[in-house]
Design a protein around this motif. Structure first.
Motif, mmCIF file in Angstrom:
data_model
loop_
_atom_site.group_PDB
_atom_site.id
_atom_site.type_symbol
_atom_site.label_atom_id
_atom_site.label_comp_id
_atom_site.label_asym_id
_atom_site.label_seq_id
_atom_site.Cartn_x
_atom_site.Cartn_y
_atom_site.Cartn_z
ATOM 1 N N VAL A 1 0.835 -1.199 0.000
ATOM 2 C CA VAL A 1 0.000 0.000 0.000
ATOM 3 C C VAL A 1 0.875 1.256 0.000
ATOM 4 O O VAL A 1 0.613 2.213 -0.717
ATOM 5 C CB VAL A 1 -0.961 0.001 1.219
ATOM 6 N N ALA A 2 1.966 1.204 0.795
ATOM 7 C CA ALA A 2 2.842 2.373 0.870
ATOM 8 C C ALA A 2 3.471 2.661 -0.493
ATOM 9 O O ALA A 2 3.621 3.822 -0.879
ATOM 10 C CB ALA A 2 3.919 2.152 1.917
ATOM 11 N N SER A 3 3.825 1.608 -1.234
ATOM 12 C CA SER A 3 4.516 1.867 -2.503
ATOM 13 C C SER A 3 3.569 2.299 -3.619
ATOM 14 O O SER A 3 4.018 2.634 -4.703
ATOM 15 C CB SER A 3 5.347 0.657 -2.928
ATOM 16 N N ILE A 4 2.252 2.298 -3.338
ATOM 17 C CA ILE A 4 1.312 2.768 -4.357
ATOM 18 C C ILE A 4 1.589 4.223 -4.710
ATOM 19 O O ILE A 4 1.513 4.628 -5.863
ATOM 20 C CB ILE A 4 -0.139 2.599 -3.857
ATOM 21 N N MET A 5 1.939 5.000 -3.692
ATOM 22 C CA MET A 5 2.119 6.428 -3.944
ATOM 23 C C MET A 5 3.462 6.754 -4.599
ATOM 24 O O MET A 5 3.686 7.883 -5.008
ATOM 25 C CB MET A 5 2.015 7.210 -2.625
ATOM 26 N N ILE A 6 4.374 5.787 -4.656
ATOM 27 C CA ILE A 6 5.690 6.081 -5.213
ATOM 28 C C ILE A 6 5.675 5.907 -6.725
ATOM 29 O O ILE A 6 5.487 4.803 -7.222
ATOM 30 C CB ILE A 6 6.759 5.171 -4.606
ATOM 31 N N PRO A 7 5.867 6.980 -7.467
ATOM 32 C CA PRO A 7 5.873 6.842 -8.919
ATOM 33 C C PRO A 7 7.154 6.153 -9.395
ATOM 34 O O PRO A 7 8.244 6.462 -8.907
ATOM 35 C CB PRO A 7 5.796 8.283 -9.427
ATOM 36 N N GLY A 8 7.015 5.210 -10.322
ATOM 37 C CA GLY A 8 8.160 4.468 -10.831
ATOM 38 C C GLY A 8 9.213 5.362 -11.459
ATOM 39 O O GLY A 8 10.392 5.017 -11.495
ATOM 40 N N GLN A 9 8.776 6.535 -11.938
ATOM 41 C CA GLN A 9 9.705 7.445 -12.624
ATOM 42 C C GLN A 9 10.880 7.849 -11.735
ATOM 43 O O GLN A 9 11.955 8.161 -12.220
ATOM 44 C CB GLN A 9 8.969 8.713 -13.076
ATOM 45 N N ILE A 10 10.640 7.855 -10.412
ATOM 46 C CA ILE A 10 11.688 8.223 -9.459
ATOM 47 C C ILE A 10 12.897 7.297 -9.589
ATOM 48 O O ILE A 10 14.021 7.680 -9.301
ATOM 49 C CB ILE A 10 11.108 8.097 -8.025
ATOM 50 N N LEU A 11 12.620 6.043 -9.997
ATOM 51 C CA LEU A 11 13.668 5.019 -9.931
ATOM 52 C C LEU A 11 14.435 4.833 -11.232
ATOM 53 O O LEU A 11 15.220 3.892 -11.355
ATOM 54 C CB LEU A 11 13.056 3.687 -9.499
ATOM 55 N N ILE A 12 14.230 5.691 -12.231
ATOM 56 C CA ILE A 12 14.878 5.434 -13.520
ATOM 57 C C ILE A 12 16.397 5.351 -13.426
ATOM 58 O O ILE A 12 17.011 4.551 -14.125
ATOM 59 C CB ILE A 12 14.496 6.467 -14.613
ATOM 60 N N VAL A 13 16.992 6.162 -12.555
ATOM 61 C CA VAL A 13 18.459 6.173 -12.491
ATOM 62 C C VAL A 13 18.995 4.831 -11.965
ATOM 63 O O VAL A 13 19.782 4.170 -12.647
ATOM 64 C CB VAL A 13 18.978 7.373 -11.674
ATOM 65 N N PRO A 14 18.557 4.372 -10.754
ATOM 66 C CA PRO A 14 19.046 3.066 -10.305
ATOM 67 C C PRO A 14 18.602 1.916 -11.213
ATOM 68 O O PRO A 14 19.361 0.955 -11.390
ATOM 69 C CB PRO A 14 18.450 2.913 -8.900
ATOM 70 N N LEU A 15 17.414 2.014 -11.797
ATOM 71 C CA LEU A 15 16.956 0.930 -12.675
ATOM 72 C C LEU A 15 17.838 0.824 -13.908
ATOM 73 O O LEU A 15 18.168 -0.268 -14.367
ATOM 74 C CB LEU A 15 15.497 1.147 -13.093
#
Lengths: 307, 318
Positions: free
Chosen positions: A143-157
């Protein structure tokens, strides 16, 4: 326009949990009988808004069927004087890679959809029906990760894909997109509402959990599975940022990222640009035509939308 | 944008539903982890893992050119971001975009929904007209709006000159107006989502309320202001917060319409992050910027939780 017609039944069908207005309930008169000028004003505003919202799409489509000279002509011609032409589409499609990009988009979006629905349904079922250590913690995390947009993680991904040697591969495009916490949560909530009695009998007969999920729970969940699949597909097809980052090889680009690379090459070829815009949207417009009701219902009831 | 609000559709026979936590199902089922494994593995690999790595890398001079984390940097990356003018201007542009888009996306969507809901016929047509742009790819909407904003021959120049605005070199090539152009395209693109949420909210308002108001002599406008608006408060709250979070992560339409320009006048947070990471090859610095953006989103999400919690509390009391 009659002043006493009840709300269109089509809309009440689109939105569940709405009591369909019966014909007897034409006591709406008290509400509908706004003074005539107000009703006309309301209709005019609505018509102007609808026109404003349709114009860009219509104009783009129209332009794509003009020849280049006329597409850039001023004053604007509504019906092309030289007739409609498919030249812009011919030019775009003969641009070698466009069919290839469309294929890449289709394959990766379909794979993202299949994997996401499969793993989310399995996880949603376990969270809804099975008891295990750490269950509550896992639900809280999801539930907590619902609010986290995937776009934030592009650098580590991207860094991860580099280390896994998945840059410039289909899997590189697909894998990071299959983690969809909201979808797990939506499916779990749906499974929660299915009466457990239906499964109990099967459990008594010694059916496995997987079998119960496959032959009892999933068939009952078709509408929500459909909605989730449609949203995941639209989200994957429309995803620009991730394929743009993880793919450099023009043979592996998806339609939105590939088209972007040739726009500048065309310069002010308006008809060709608009033909591209139409081509990139075409599969989605087809999906929309078929599933309009599910899409609108999905947003209205769960607030989900593609990523 | 992937988001969810608390309501979920009910399957047939939901009335008979029983919380599985009660009674017989309490026994532990070890095979649960077999069901969870595929999702959890992907979740750890592509969400939790990268998140942790991002925090770690933000303290190193990590780059794409050499393997590993590189040299330890302490808080240098953060200090650099706070000192960089383009970091603050990217945040400012994001705020600017939010301010330009949120009010129209709430007010126009509300007006559309109320009028469509009251339209006697042709509702399907209005729903189609307002919602269709929402499903289009960013690539399509950017092409269309760049074309519309073309100076002189673009469709935008017609109403703009009528209104006495100087079109000049086009709305997108002027640093003062480029963000407005992006905002207009975005409002057109995404309003369908809010429109549908409002329409669903409107359907749940019992007509008896309007009838009672009408009996008391309320005009249609008063009915909207005193009945509809207050009853849709929760929808409005949801719409505003989703919109703010969506604004923080805009990238596509900015990159495709102006590429952050002219100059850096429309550069936004994700644009800055991609340039730092993939043009300058400075993964560590880009990670620090990502962490900062993440913290901003986290704060807003927490505020949303508090607001939701407070309003549920209030409803329970009343």
């Amino acid at each position: 326009m009659s002043a006493a017609t009840p709300t269109s039944p089509a809309l009440s069908k689109a939105v569940p949990a709405v009591k369909a207005p019966t014909l007897a309930a034409t006591g709406t008169r008290s509400r509908r009988r706004a003074p005539a000028p107000a009703r006309i004003l309301a209709f005019v505003i609505l018509a102007v808004l609808a026109l404003a919202w349709l114009t860009p799409v219509l104009w783009a489509t129209l332009t794509s069927f003009k020849n280049e000279a006329e597409a850039a002509a001023m004053p604007v011609t509504i019906v092309p004087e030289n007739g409609f032409t498919l030249q812009a589409y011919v030019n775009v499609l003969s641009e070698g890679l466009v069919p290839r990009w469309a294929w890449n988009s289709l394959i990766t979006s379909a794979a993202v959809t299949l994997i996401t629905v499969a793993i989310s349904a399995l996880a949603g079922y376990a969270l809804s029906r099975l008891r295990f250590a750490g269950r509550q913690m896992l639900i809280t995390l999801i539930v907590a990760s619902i609010m986290i947009p995937g776009q934030i993680l592009i650098v580590p991904l991207f860094h991860l894909m580099l280390n896994l040697n998945l840059v410039d591969t289909y899997w590189g495009i697909i894998l990071p997109q299959v983690v969809a916490a909201p979808m797990v949560f939506i499916l779990k909530k749906f499974f929660d509402q299915i009466p457990f009695e239906l499964e109990e009998a099967a459990l008594m007969d010694g059916a496995s959990r997987l079998r119960i999920l496959w032959s009892i729970v999933l068939p009952l969940s078709r509408p929500i599975l459909g909605a989730v699949a449609i949203f995941v597909f639209i989200g994957a097809w429309n995803n620009f940022l991730w394929p743009f980052i993880v793919v450099n090889d023009s043979n592996l680009m998806t339609l939105p990222t590939g088209l972007q690379t040739v726009i500048s090459a065309y310069g002010i070829q308006y008809a060709q640009n608009m033909a591209q815009a139409v081509l990139a949207a075409l599969p989605l417009i087809v999906v929309f035509m078929f599933f309009q009701r599910q899409i609108i219902k999905g947003i209205a009831t769960t607030g989900i939308a593609g990523s | 944008m992937t988001t969810t609000s608390p309501t979920v559709p009910r399957p047939a026979g939901a009335q008979a539903a029983r919380r599985p936590s009660g009674g017989k199902t309490r026994r532990r089922t070890p095979q649960a982890w077999l069901f969870l494994a595929p999702f959890v593995i992907f979740y750890l690999a592509f969400m939790v893992g990268p998140m942790i790595w991002m925090f770690v890398a933000s303290f190193f001079h990590t780059s794409t050119v050499e393997s590993g984390l590189g040299q330890f940097a302490g808080v240098e990356n953060y200090a650099e971001m706070f000192a960089r003018e383009d970091f603050w201007s990217a945040l400012w542009h994001t705020l600017q975009f939010t301010l330009y888009t949120v009010p129209p996306l709430v007010i126009i969507a509300f007006v559309m929904a109320v009028l469509t809901n009251r339209a006697v016929r042709g509702q399907w047509f209005f729903r189609l007209a307002f919602f269709l742009p929402f499903i289009l790819p960013s690539a399509t909407i950017s092409l269309i709006w760049v074309f519309i904003f073309t100076p002189k021959t673009g469709l935008w120049s017609l109403p703009a000159t009528r209104l006495g605005l100087d079109v000049g070199n086009g709305i997108l090539s002027d640093p003062r107006t480029a963000m407005i152009g992006i905002a207009i395209a975005t409002i057109w693109w995404t309003i369908g989502f809010n429109f549908v949420l409002y329409l669903a909210g409107l359907q749940e308002i019992p007509r008896e309320l309007y009838e009672a108001a009408a009996v008391d002599g309320a005009t249609p406008l008063q009915q909207i202001w005193k009945v509809t608006v207050p009853l849709l408060n929760r929808t409005t709250g949801l719409v505003i917060l989703l919109q703010i979070i969506a604004s923080l992560k805009i990238f596509d339409q900015v990159y495709l319409m102006t590429n952050g320009g002219p100059g850096v006048s429309t550069q936004v947070a994700l644009g800055l992050i991609t340039v730092t990471a993939f043009t300058d090859n400075r993964i560590g610095a880009a990670s620090a910027a990502s962490v900062l953006l993440f913290l901003i989103i986290l704060v807003i999400a927490i505020i949303q939780q508090i607001v939701t919690w407070a309003s549920t509390k209030r409803e329970e009391v009343s």
